[in-house]
Design a protein around this motif. Sequence first.
Motif, PDB file in Angstrom:
ATOM      1  N   SER A 261       0.828  -1.206   0.000  1.00  0.00           N
ATOM      2  CA  SER A 261       0.000   0.000   0.000  1.00  0.00           C
ATOM      3  C   SER A 261       0.862   1.256   0.000  1.00  0.00           C
ATOM      4  N   ARG A 262       1.959   1.259   0.750  1.00  0.00           N
ATOM      5  CA  ARG A 262       2.828   2.446   0.765  1.00  0.00           C
ATOM      6  C   ARG A 262       3.507   2.648  -0.588  1.00  0.00           C
ATOM      7  N   TRP A 263       3.866   1.563  -1.239  1.00  0.00           N
ATOM      8  CA  TRP A 263       4.479   1.695  -2.565  1.00  0.00           C
ATOM      9  C   TRP A 263       3.465   2.212  -3.571  1.00  0.00           C
ATOM     10  N   LEU A 264       2.237   1.743  -3.487  1.00  0.00           N
ATOM     11  CA  LEU A 264       1.199   2.205  -4.415  1.00  0.00           C
ATOM     12  C   LEU A 264       0.910   3.690  -4.224  1.00  0.00           C
ATOM     13  N   ILE A 265       0.863   4.128  -2.983  1.00  0.00           N
ATOM     14  CA  ILE A 265       0.551   5.537  -2.700  1.00  0.00           C
ATOM     15  C   ILE A 265       1.698   6.443  -3.113  1.00  0.00           C
ATOM     16  N   THR A 266       2.920   6.053  -2.769  1.00  0.00           N
ATOM     17  CA  THR A 266       4.108   6.858  -3.093  1.00  0.00           C
ATOM     18  C   THR A 266       5.185   5.936  -3.636  1.00  0.00           C
ATOM     19  N   PRO A 267       5.200   5.695  -4.948  1.00  0.00           N
ATOM     20  CA  PRO A 267       6.147   4.727  -5.509  1.00  0.00           C
ATOM     21  C   PRO A 267       7.563   5.265  -5.691  1.00  0.00           C
ATOM     22  N   ALA A 268       7.791   6.545  -5.399  1.00  0.00           N
ATOM     23  CA  ALA A 268       9.134   7.122  -5.561  1.00  0.00           C
ATOM     24  C   ALA A 268       9.386   8.144  -4.468  1.00  0.00           C
ATOM     25  N   ASP A 269      10.578   8.109  -3.879  1.00  0.00           N
ATOM     26  CA  ASP A 269      10.974   9.100  -2.882  1.00  0.00           C
ATOM     27  C   ASP A 269      11.401  10.397  -3.553  1.00  0.00           C
TER      28      ASP A 269
ATOM     29  N   LEU B 133       9.726   2.227 -11.036  1.00  0.00           N
ATOM     30  CA  LEU B 133       8.421   1.576 -10.919  1.00  0.00           C
ATOM     31  C   LEU B 133       8.380   0.176 -11.520  1.00  0.00           C
ATOM     32  N   PRO B 134       8.984  -0.053 -12.693  1.00  0.00           N
ATOM     33  CA  PRO B 134       8.997  -1.430 -13.209  1.00  0.00           C
ATOM     34  C   PRO B 134       9.689  -2.407 -12.263  1.00  0.00           C
ATOM     35  N   LEU B 135      10.799  -1.978 -11.664  1.00  0.00           N
ATOM     36  CA  LEU B 135      11.492  -2.864 -10.724  1.00  0.00           C
ATOM     37  C   LEU B 135      10.624  -3.116  -9.502  1.00  0.00           C
ATOM     38  N   GLY B 136       9.952  -2.066  -9.005  1.00  0.00           N
ATOM     39  CA  GLY B 136       9.023  -2.271  -7.897  1.00  0.00           C
ATOM     40  C   GLY B 136       7.925  -3.246  -8.274  1.00  0.00           C
ATOM     41  N   GLY B 137       7.430  -3.128  -9.508  1.00  0.00           N
ATOM     42  CA  GLY B 137       6.427  -4.082  -9.979  1.00  0.00           C
ATOM     43  C   GLY B 137       6.962  -5.497 -10.030  1.00  0.00           C
TER      44      GLY B 137
ATOM     45  N   GLN C 233      -1.863  -7.401  -9.557  1.00  0.00           N
ATOM     46  CA  GLN C 233      -2.607  -6.286 -10.136  1.00  0.00           C
ATOM     47  C   GLN C 233      -2.017  -4.950  -9.742  1.00  0.00           C
ATOM     48  N   ALA C 234      -1.447  -4.862  -8.540  1.00  0.00           N
ATOM     49  CA  ALA C 234      -0.763  -3.634  -8.140  1.00  0.00           C
ATOM     50  C   ALA C 234       0.416  -3.362  -9.065  1.00  0.00           C
ATOM     51  N   ALA C 235       1.160  -4.428  -9.415  1.00  0.00           N
ATOM     52  CA  ALA C 235       2.288  -4.274 -10.342  1.00  0.00           C
ATOM     53  C   ALA C 235       1.811  -3.783 -11.693  1.00  0.00           C
ATOM     54  N   VAL C 236       0.696  -4.330 -12.184  1.00  0.00           N
ATOM     55  CA  VAL C 236       0.156  -3.935 -13.489  1.00  0.00           C
ATOM     56  C   VAL C 236      -0.304  -2.494 -13.479  1.00  0.00           C
ATOM     57  N   GLU C 237      -1.134  -2.145 -12.506  1.00  0.00           N
ATOM     58  CA  GLU C 237      -1.784  -0.832 -12.520  1.00  0.00           C
ATOM     59  C   GLU C 237      -0.786   0.314 -12.399  1.00  0.00           C
ATOM     60  N   ARG C 238       0.211   0.168 -11.546  1.00  0.00           N
ATOM     61  CA  ARG C 238       1.174   1.254 -11.355  1.00  0.00           C
ATOM     62  C   ARG C 238       2.116   1.416 -12.545  1.00  0.00           C
ATOM     63  N   ASN C 239       2.165   0.404 -13.426  1.00  0.00           N
ATOM     64  CA  ASN C 239       3.118   0.453 -14.533  1.00  0.00           C
ATOM     65  C   ASN C 239       2.479   0.714 -15.888  1.00  0.00           C
ATOM     66  N   ARG C 240       1.186   0.939 -15.914  1.00  0.00           N
ATOM     67  CA  ARG C 240       0.539   1.256 -17.188  1.00  0.00           C
ATOM     68  C   ARG C 240       1.110   2.561 -17.737  1.00  0.00           C
ATOM     69  N   GLY C 241       1.532   2.527 -18.992  1.00  0.00           N
ATOM     70  CA  GLY C 241       2.108   3.711 -19.614  1.00  0.00           C
ATOM     71  C   GLY C 241       3.547   3.980 -19.241  1.00  0.00           C
ATOM     72  N   LEU C 242       4.127   3.124 -18.387  1.00  0.00           N
ATOM     73  CA  LEU C 242       5.512   3.328 -17.937  1.00  0.00           C
ATOM     74  C   LEU C 242       6.428   2.171 -18.340  1.00  0.00           C
ATOM     75  N   ALA C 243       5.987   0.958 -18.070  1.00  0.00           N
ATOM     76  CA  ALA C 243       6.827  -0.209 -18.334  1.00  0.00           C
ATOM     77  C   ALA C 243       6.755  -0.609 -19.802  1.00  0.00           C
ATOM     78  N   THR C 244       7.736  -1.367 -20.259  1.00  0.00           N
ATOM     79  CA  THR C 244       7.740  -1.854 -21.638  1.00  0.00           C
ATOM     80  C   THR C 244       6.646  -2.913 -21.819  1.00  0.00           C
TER      81      THR C 244
END
Length: 463
Positions: free
Chosen positions: A138-146, A258-262, A286-297
């Motif tokens: 949940s913390r990664w989803l809310i704030t995936p980057a410091d 974000l891809p690595l976090g996914g 699904q958390a990995a998928v949703e946070r990486n839409r438009g970002l990951a290859t």
Amino acid sequence: MPREHRGPNEKLGTMLALAGMSNAGLARRVNDLGAQRGLTLRYDKTSVARWVAKGMVPQGAAPHLIAAAIGSKLGRPVPLHEIGLADADPTPEVGLAFPRDVGEAVKSATDLWRLDLAGRRDFLTGSFAVTAYATPASRWLITPADGSVAREPTGPGAVRVGHSDVTKLREAADDARRWDSKYGGGDWRSGMVPECLRVEAAPLLLGSYSDDVGRALFGATAELTRLAGWMAFDTGQQEAAQRYYIQALRLARAAADLPLGGYVLASMSLQAIYRGFADEGVDLAQAAVERNRGLATARTLSFFHMVEARAHAKAGDAAACAAALSAAESWLERSRDGDQDPAWLGFYSYDRLAADAAECYRDLRVPRQVRRFTETALARPTEDFVRSHGLRLVVSAVAELESGNLDAACAAGARAVEVAGRISSARTTEYVRDLLHRLERYGNEPCVVELRERARPLLAAPA
């Protein structure tokens, strides 16, 4: 000798009642957990009565085993203070935190790395608890980057970190991935990953670096930490794997990758699935998928959808599994050679998708589809992916068995045993064990007896 408390341990008594455990049941479970870690314990219901009524505190690993036993019944981690044993060694809590502050994150990771997890049977005594992933995810989803991760020199002897230092760590990760695929997570070379984290990575994270170098450094250490977790997972050290994964996700957040976090979340999902927590596995994938839409290859998104399909299959949701597999195949078809795929995804191609599709249909009990996808999965040369080949052979054997082809099932099983004997992978051995369990109903059929004998040295080998 056990130490005395001041009076009864009411907290322990309350937690036993809440978990619905008898004194004899707790003693039996503590002894079993100890045996799994090479400890010979002989507690009985009288021992537990003393812990509760007289407040006696057992020594060594026992307090943590008690917490693990109760936690497994409740389905969540149980800290020592909750069972009135907070004065026991708090070390087993290391690695479970997901700090908000970057400095605290560095401390959390380096504290974990400094421990010899493989060599300390009295350390990681808690049962795997999928709920430990809730806060990190949940913390990664809310704030995936410091924000900025730059670190100023803290003294005259501080290490100044540059990109060349990061390159060395990435090369170590590349080597480790090859070892793992070819020799299994328990190969002696796998121990070099925790050693690299302790000796090489920790001093760098505690050094000084610019924001740009720092991001790269956190990314490289996240990769290595995830690898340490994956190898622990492959060798059956689920508690260690969970802690490594949590710290890897925290480091990936500091890297703003974000891809690595996914990828770490996908690894968590696969572990949750393996441990029987399919719904939580779906959430993590699904958390990995949703946070990486438009970002990951495209290839990366394909992999995340494939993991999601595995979780849906384990949950018995055929429609959701089919949709996720379709998405995985569609994204893989969109990938191109010129895409900037991350190095850690080098193992993933259509044959890997086919292999996991076969496992999906095995869980859904559709042997015709298992056989179809397994044929594709087994077509790839095996010299660099020995463990994967062994797992695929077992899946193939199960499909043949469920199709009524006993001889073909035993033949594939024999090949799987041969492969499993060449690597160090508790997971592969467990697949073989499951196959033999499925074959028990065939009793003393000659091919079953022969396969059982072939597998005997593998199953008798120490973990």
